[in-house]
Design a protein around this motif. Structure first.
Motif, PDB file in Angstrom:
ATOM      1  N   LYS A  49      37.611  39.949  35.278  1.00 46.17           N
ATOM      2  CA  LYS A  49      37.415  39.275  36.573  1.00 46.17           C
ATOM      3  C   LYS A  49      37.982  37.857  36.533  1.00 46.17           C
ATOM      4  O   LYS A  49      38.642  37.410  37.471  1.00 46.17           O
ATOM      5  N   LYS A  50      37.728  37.149  35.432  1.00 41.20           N
ATOM      6  CA  LYS A  50      38.197  35.769  35.298  1.00 41.20           C
ATOM      7  C   LYS A  50      39.733  35.720  35.242  1.00 41.20           C
ATOM      8  O   LYS A  50      40.355  34.867  35.874  1.00 41.20           O
ATOM      9  N   VAL A  51      40.350  36.647  34.504  1.00 36.90           N
ATOM     10  CA  VAL A  51      41.813  36.702  34.406  1.00 36.90           C
ATOM     11  C   VAL A  51      42.422  36.934  35.787  1.00 36.90           C
ATOM     12  O   VAL A  51      43.368  36.253  36.194  1.00 36.90           O
ATOM     13  N   LYS A  52      41.871  37.895  36.526  1.00 35.68           N
ATOM     14  CA  LYS A  52      42.383  38.188  37.871  1.00 35.68           C
ATOM     15  C   LYS A  52      42.249  36.988  38.807  1.00 35.68           C
ATOM     16  O   LYS A  52      43.155  36.690  39.582  1.00 35.68           O
ATOM     17  N   GLN A  53      41.108  36.298  38.726  1.00 34.41           N
ATOM     18  CA  GLN A  53      40.886  35.130  39.589  1.00 34.41           C
ATOM     19  C   GLN A  53      41.880  34.020  39.274  1.00 34.41           C
ATOM     20  O   GLN A  53      42.466  33.421  40.177  1.00 34.41           O
TER      21      GLN A  53
END
Length: 71
Positions: A49-53
């Motif tokens: 989730k953090k990578v995508k954000q």
């Protein structure tokens, strides 16, 4: 049928991990044809989730952050 040897190995590894950047293992059990692993809830999401954000925002992790997480 599920091959349980690799799963048991993974479960045993999870049981021994004690690091602030690794989700805490609680329990595991068999249910039908699956192995369920009970772990802490990640309130702020997971690494994916953090990578995508960050990608969406055009940002990257800092080298300091990465080194802190993986050492």
């Amino acid at each position: 049928d599920i091959d349980k040897d690799p799963l048991n190995t993974e479960i045993n590894i999870l049981k021994t991990l004690d690091h602030p950047n690794v989700v805490h293992y609680h329990d595991s059990f068999a249910h039908k044809d699956s192995i369920c692993i009970v772990m802490d809830y990640c309130q702020t999401g997971d690494l994916n989730k953090k990578v995508k954000q960050l990608k969406q925002d055009g940002l990257r992790f800092s080298q300091t952050e990465l080194l802190d997480w993986f050492t």
